[in-house]
Design a protein around this motif. Structure first.
Motif, PDB file in Angstrom:
ATOM      1  N   PHE A 189       0.807  -1.211   0.000  1.00 29.08           N
ATOM      2  CA  PHE A 189       0.000   0.000   0.000  1.00 29.08           C
ATOM      3  C   PHE A 189       0.846   1.270   0.000  1.00 29.08           C
ATOM      4  CE2 PHE A 189      -3.340  -2.913   1.879  1.00 29.08           C
ATOM      5  CZ  PHE A 189      -4.124  -2.929   0.731  1.00 29.08           C
ATOM      6  N   GLU A 190       2.032   1.228   0.597  1.00 28.33           N
ATOM      7  CA  GLU A 190       2.881   2.416   0.516  1.00 28.33           C
ATOM      8  C   GLU A 190       3.265   2.708  -0.934  1.00 28.33           C
ATOM      9  OE1 GLU A 190       7.321   3.979   1.462  1.00 28.33           O
ATOM     10  OE2 GLU A 190       6.493   2.617   2.972  1.00 28.33           O
ATOM     11  N   GLY A 191       3.707   1.666  -1.639  1.00 30.42           N
ATOM     12  CA  GLY A 191       4.067   1.854  -3.038  1.00 30.42           C
ATOM     13  C   GLY A 191       2.896   2.287  -3.891  1.00 30.42           C
ATOM     14  N   THR A 192       1.710   1.802  -3.550  1.00 28.97           N
ATOM     15  CA  THR A 192       0.505   2.219  -4.264  1.00 28.97           C
ATOM     16  C   THR A 192       0.275   3.713  -4.080  1.00 28.97           C
ATOM     17  OG1 THR A 192      -0.423  -0.006  -4.025  1.00 28.97           O
ATOM     18  CG2 THR A 192      -1.974   1.788  -4.466  1.00 28.97           C
ATOM     19  N   ALA A 193       0.560   4.223  -2.878  1.00 27.91           N
ATOM     20  CA  ALA A 193       0.468   5.671  -2.642  1.00 27.91           C
ATOM     21  C   ALA A 193       1.560   6.425  -3.394  1.00 27.91           C
ATOM     22  CB  ALA A 193       0.546   5.960  -1.145  1.00 27.91           C
ATOM     23  N   HIS A 194       2.790   5.858  -3.444  1.00 28.80           N
ATOM     24  CA  HIS A 194       3.843   6.487  -4.266  1.00 28.80           C
ATOM     25  C   HIS A 194       3.329   6.717  -5.688  1.00 28.80           C
ATOM     26  CE1 HIS A 194       7.172   4.032  -1.925  1.00 28.80           C
ATOM     27  NE2 HIS A 194       6.616   4.949  -1.156  1.00 28.80           N
ATOM     28  N   MET A 195       2.742   5.658  -6.242  1.00 29.40           N
ATOM     29  CA  MET A 195       2.310   5.726  -7.629  1.00 29.40           C
ATOM     30  C   MET A 195       1.201   6.758  -7.816  1.00 29.40           C
ATOM     31  SD  MET A 195       4.212   3.801  -9.471  1.00 29.40           S
ATOM     32  CE  MET A 195       3.193   4.022 -10.920  1.00 29.40           C
ATOM     33  N   ALA A 196       0.266   6.816  -6.868  1.00 24.81           N
ATOM     34  CA  ALA A 196      -0.809   7.805  -6.973  1.00 24.81           C
ATOM     35  C   ALA A 196      -0.238   9.222  -6.974  1.00 24.81           C
ATOM     36  CB  ALA A 196      -1.804   7.628  -5.829  1.00 24.81           C
ATOM     37  N   ALA A 197       0.726   9.469  -6.085  1.00 21.72           N
ATOM     38  CA  ALA A 197       1.339  10.797  -6.022  1.00 21.72           C
ATOM     39  C   ALA A 197       2.087  11.113  -7.309  1.00 21.72           C
ATOM     40  CB  ALA A 197       2.279  10.875  -4.817  1.00 21.72           C
ATOM     41  N   ALA A 198       2.821  10.138  -7.834  1.00 23.51           N
ATOM     42  CA  ALA A 198       3.616  10.368  -9.038  1.00 23.51           C
ATOM     43  C   ALA A 198       2.731  10.570 -10.264  1.00 23.51           C
ATOM     44  CB  ALA A 198       4.581   9.205  -9.253  1.00 23.51           C
ATOM     45  N   LEU A 199       1.653   9.804 -10.368  1.00 28.77           N
ATOM     46  CA  LEU A 199       0.737   9.975 -11.497  1.00 28.77           C
ATOM     47  C   LEU A 199       0.074  11.347 -11.457  1.00 28.77           C
ATOM     48  CD1 LEU A 199      -0.841   6.419 -11.482  1.00 28.77           C
ATOM     49  CD2 LEU A 199       0.458   7.418 -13.382  1.00 28.77           C
ATOM     50  N   ARG A 200      -0.271  11.797 -10.262  1.00 25.89           N
ATOM     51  CA  ARG A 200      -0.857  13.132 -10.147  1.00 25.89           C
ATOM     52  C   ARG A 200       0.136  14.196 -10.595  1.00 25.89           C
ATOM     53  NH1 ARG A 200      -4.910  14.040  -4.972  1.00 25.89           N
ATOM     54  NH2 ARG A 200      -6.708  13.055  -5.975  1.00 25.89           N
ATOM     55  N   ARG A 201       1.404  14.003 -10.266  1.00 29.36           N
ATOM     56  CA  ARG A 201       2.386  14.998 -10.686  1.00 29.36           C
ATOM     57  C   ARG A 201       2.613  14.930 -12.198  1.00 29.36           C
ATOM     58  NH1 ARG A 201       8.725  16.442  -9.245  1.00 29.36           N
ATOM     59  NH2 ARG A 201       8.661  18.308 -10.543  1.00 29.36           N
ATOM     60  N   ARG A 202       2.654  13.724 -12.773  1.00 30.37           N
ATOM     61  CA  ARG A 202       2.897  13.621 -14.203  1.00 30.37           C
ATOM     62  C   ARG A 202       1.756  14.240 -14.998  1.00 30.37           C
ATOM     63  NH1 ARG A 202       4.048   7.933 -17.297  1.00 30.37           N
ATOM     64  NH2 ARG A 202       1.805   7.667 -16.928  1.00 30.37           N
ATOM     65  N   GLY A 203       0.528  13.941 -14.616  1.00 27.25           N
ATOM     66  CA  GLY A 203      -0.624  14.625 -15.199  1.00 27.25           C
ATOM     67  C   GLY A 203      -0.855  14.357 -16.673  1.00 27.25           C
ATOM     68  N   GLY A 204      -0.460  13.197 -17.179  1.00 23.34           N
ATOM     69  CA  GLY A 204      -0.698  12.860 -18.572  1.00 23.34           C
ATOM     70  C   GLY A 204      -2.106  12.351 -18.804  1.00 23.34           C
ATOM     71  N   ASP A 205      -2.403  11.997 -20.045  1.00 23.77           N
ATOM     72  CA  ASP A 205      -3.718  11.472 -20.373  1.00 23.77           C
ATOM     73  C   ASP A 205      -4.018  10.236 -19.527  1.00 23.77           C
ATOM     74  OD1 ASP A 205      -4.026  13.426 -22.260  1.00 23.77           O
ATOM     75  OD2 ASP A 205      -3.508  12.147 -23.969  1.00 23.77           O
ATOM     76  N   GLY A 206      -5.100  10.273 -18.816  1.00 19.44           N
ATOM     77  CA  GLY A 206      -5.525   9.145 -17.999  1.00 19.44           C
ATOM     78  C   GLY A 206      -4.844   9.038 -16.652  1.00 19.44           C
ATOM     79  N   ASP A 207      -3.816   9.868 -16.390  1.00 21.38           N
ATOM     80  CA  ASP A 207      -3.098   9.742 -15.125  1.00 21.38           C
ATOM     81  C   ASP A 207      -3.975  10.090 -13.930  1.00 21.38           C
ATOM     82  OD1 ASP A 207      -0.789   8.858 -16.284  1.00 21.38           O
ATOM     83  OD2 ASP A 207       0.269  10.777 -16.177  1.00 21.38           O
ATOM     84  N   GLY A 208      -4.827  11.093 -14.078  1.00 21.58           N
ATOM     85  CA  GLY A 208      -5.709  11.459 -12.981  1.00 21.58           C
ATOM     86  C   GLY A 208      -6.638  10.330 -12.603  1.00 21.58           C
ATOM     87  N   GLU A 209      -7.185   9.657 -13.613  1.00 21.43           N
ATOM     88  CA  GLU A 209      -8.081   8.536 -13.348  1.00 21.43           C
ATOM     89  C   GLU A 209      -7.330   7.371 -12.710  1.00 21.43           C
ATOM     90  OE1 GLU A 209      -7.804  10.200 -16.128  1.00 21.43           O
ATOM     91  OE2 GLU A 209      -9.776  11.086 -16.497  1.00 21.43           O
TER      92      GLU A 209
END
Length: 415
Positions: free
Chosen positions: A329-349
């Motif tokens: 779950f920690e790594g899952t949170a890492h990924m959520a934070a990183a996807l939000r920062r990247r902000g590419g197509d579909g990253d928010g979802e």
């Protein structure tokens, strides 16, 4: 090598606790009802508030003595049964950063108290050279002028860098000069003891509790150093730290697998040969959080594809490709934070889905209490570097969930 040194730091006994040491006076979020506990049924704001309540409880039970003590990293489940009373320095640093990210008056009071204890530990360390140790005993400190006892005396590079980042966050939030001075001492220690031009230039693993200095270089550690030194240059204006940050960033470039779009783990003890197994999650997400380098943004997709894990109705990512049978779950949170920062197509979802998994874990994972987040979806998740993670409530995982929920990046000071 684990940044936590987990196996060496499981202590017998239980920590002395005092509840409510620095309460904000605000009403706590209500306990989850049966209606709310399915599929992470509480809303995002309520789930985030509960995560901070969990951190408050862990910090406050270590308060009330002569000095602010350190919160225990793990509670409940296997770790509770085996009497772990350890406060891992990395987890303390993350808790400090999470408090600074939300930034209420009570948050900053707790952050400053924890940072003050870290400074006291640095100042009082037997080596007297500016380092911090891998972990300490949790609980309140009862003796006047006392300090938490060392649990694991290793001085790994990542713990120094994360502590330095935490001190810089508190310095930014409060303007306190001692926090910047402590961060500078940690940076000097990293530079003096781990900078290496052997093989691929970068920063080595640090110093174990006994024996010679470590000569391998970790991609994860170099990410930590690159971010810490860059932020130190930003705050203090000393160009030398920016140049040293560039050395660590250059190491990342050297460990990038362009064909696979992922970062290798690090080097062998010669500082040059590439360690390709296991391939962990955190360099994939942390690299983008720390640098925002679009050349390496594909590492997030690699992690989502190659480290995908499902277990007990939860979906996310695992620690490494050594074991994808359970969700980390920690790594899952890492990924959520990183996807939000990247902000590419579909990253928010994608980030929203991962955060929904974490809210579901907050409510329904084994040993869940409706407030904190457990480390793993079930017991026995192998990290690939000799450690095992359990479904025990974890301050570090909860802090990462809070950061991701806020859209904050712990490697930046303006997030």
């Amino acid at each position: 090598m684990s940044r936590r040194g987990f196996a060496a730091a499981v202590l017998g006994g239980t920590a002395a606790v005092v509840l409510g040491g620095c309460s904000s006076g605000a009403a706590e979020p209500s306990s989850p009802s049966a209606r709310e506990t399915g599929n992470g049924g509480v809303d995002e704001e309520e789930a985030l508030a509960r995560a901070y309540t969990f951190l408050d409880r862990r910090v406050d039970e270590a308060a009330g003595g002569a000095r602010q003590g350190l919160p225990r990293s793990y509670t409940g489940g296997w770790m509770e049964r085996h009497h772990s009373t350890v406060a891992f320095t990395y987890d303390v640093a993350l808790t400090v950063i999470a408090y600074c990210a939300r930034g209420s008056e009570a948050d900053l009071r707790r952050a400053a108290a924890l940072a003050g204890t870290l400074l006291a530990l640095q100042e009082g360390d037997a080596a007297g050279d500016g380092r911090i140790r891998q972990s300490y005993a949790s609980g309140k400190v009862t003796a006047a002028g006392g300090l938490p006892a060392v649990a694991a005396a290793d001085s790994f590079t990542g713990a120094q860098a994360w502590t330095g980042l935490a001190l810089l966050h508190v310095h930014r939030a409060t303007g306190g000069a001692p926090y910047l001075a402590g961060a500078l001492r940690l940076a000097a220690w990293i530079q003096d003891h781990t900078a290496s031009a052997t093989g691929t230039p970068g920063y080595t693993g640090g110093l174990p509790a006994s024996g010679p200095s470590l000569t391998w270089k970790s991609t994860e550690h170099n990410i930590d150093v690159a971010a810490f030194f860059r932020r130190l240059a930003d705050v203090g204006g000393d160009r030398a730290w920016a140049d040293r940050s560039a050395v660590a960033t250059g190491f990342l470039d050297a460990l990038w697998d362009a064909e696979g779009s992922a970062f290798w783990t690090g080097t062998g003890t010669d500082g040059a040969s590439v360690n390709r197994s296991p391939v962990p999650e955190d360099p994939q997400s942390w690299s983008f959080l720390a640098t925002g380098d679009v050349r390496h943004a594909g590492s997030l997709d690699w992690a989502l594809d190659h480290l995908a894990a499902e277990d007990g109705g939860f979906s996310g990512v695992s620690v490494s490709d050594a074991d994808t049978s359970k969700v980390w779950f920690e790594g899952t949170a890492h990924m959520a934070a990183a996807l939000r920062r990247r902000g590419g197509d579909g990253d928010g979802e994608r980030a929203d889905r991962l955060l929904a998994t974490l809210r579901a874990a907050q409510a329904d994972a084994p040993n869940a209490d409706g407030y904190g987040i457990v480390a793993a979806s079930s017991d026995g998740l192998r990290t690939g570097d000799g450690d095992t993670l359990y479904a025990s409530l974890h301050t570090g995982t909860t802090a990462w969930f809070a950061l991701a929920g806020l859209g904050a990046d712990p490697f930046l000071l303006d997030a």
